[in-house]
Design a protein around this motif. Sequence first.
Motif: not given
Lengths: 261, 251
Positions: B151, B154-155, B160, B164, B168-169, B172-173
């Motif tokens: 993850f 990916v960011a 990102a 962020q 955003r990662v 939430p995760s």
Amino acid sequence: MKDSAPILEIRNISKEYPGVTAIDNVSLKVHQHEFVSIIGPSGCGKSTLLEIIAGLLAKTSGEVFIKGHAVKNTHASIGIVFQQESIFPWRSTLENIEFGLEMHGVSKQERRNKSRRMIEIVGLQGFEDRYPGELSGGMKQRVAIARALVMEPEILLMDEPFGALDEQTRIILGEELLRIQQEIGQTILFVTHNIHEAVQLSDRVVVITARPGKIKATISVDIERPRTSEVIALEKFGKLVGKIWMLLREESLKGFKQTAL
Amino acid sequence: MNRVTKPFLIQAGTVLLCMMIWEAIVESRLLFEGIVPSIFEIMKAAWLQISTGFIFPHLLVTMYEAFVGFALAACLGIAIGIALGVEPFLRRVFEPLILYFAATPKIILYPIFLMMLGAKFESKMAMAGVSAFFPIVINATVAAAGIDRIFIKVAKSVGASSFQTFTRVYLPSTLLPVFTGMRLGMGAAFVGAILGELKVSNAGLGFIIIQAFNHFRIPEMYASILLTFFLAASVNFAMTLMSARLRRFAY
């Protein structure tokens, strides 16, 4: 040889870990609209190479150019799709695809529009509001591909994107990928250990040696486009697969011994 | 009988059985004579506390102390926990300290809080806060350290920023395990606040329990204990409902 400047050029890339050389002086050019596969035995550093190009991993030496400009770190013109499940479980299909645009501060309306178009391209209509837990492995990879493509990268890097899927799903998704590539003219650099997949998809197949990874040979795949998975039945297909395997066999045996140590 | 009603009936039956054993002990006058009141007396006392409105200011005081302490602990605990989870070096340095301190009874700090913050709300908030902090920070650290690296890749690959990536990662995760920590922390916050009230205070549920005890008003003491139990149980129940809603994102 094409006259136009390549979309991606890597020059003399090497990667050394303490005591081990993973990648040894690899140079490669990928031109616009081209589909190039990198194939090699496991542990040859092909995924490492891809992560270096994507700017996710530091290289020991060498340079990466996008349209003639040297790039370091991650770059908006390079998209990447991983083998592992990488879509965010807490985001719906649409929200997953919007992720990159969101990070770049694209307005909500534009995000929605671009993502919806991408959903159509990868064939996920009707699954916009589903969460990854409700999707099959193949669908999740479609989401991951859409998430990378929506950024409109100059080049899409794919690290064994269908490696975790069963053979039939893999062939069908390969066919889908060919269709998508045709539709938007995407330039793709694809890593795989599957010879059939490499031949089915690529214009060129680059064979990498066992560790330390360097380029052993480059095979042109002279099968006409547009292609479907039916190319598998061609005599030419079988010959190319055989030719690549003869090149790979020695390396695979070497790689096997390395990992057995 | 469906899957929901059967466990519920067994639960209700268990409670009823306990109440009957309780009543039997009281009626038999064999054990704890005079210090264990009949359930009916306790109910009467509880009703009196509610109907006269006597309990409510105390209830509010305890909730206020616990919630403020909890909120401070949650903000600090989540931020610090995720920072420790992200940065292996920080984790190596600070995690042992946190674990040792977490295992220490926080009540030993109460005299310090009393001297620094006085005998009113603030010292109980501090008690609630330190009690809630540890389960929250420990759960957040473990959750952030265990996040799937893919993850983060990916960011990073879409460019990102660190902020962020955090919002955003990481947030939430780690939502579910962090929320579990918050549930434990909320329970601990009530323990901390009421423990403080039992020792030195002039308001709150702990205060009226210890007052009733000191004046030997036994039914009133039990009634206050019962109401405290209901408060803690309903806060936990509310958080359980919330986490069930969060489970939509579970994986």
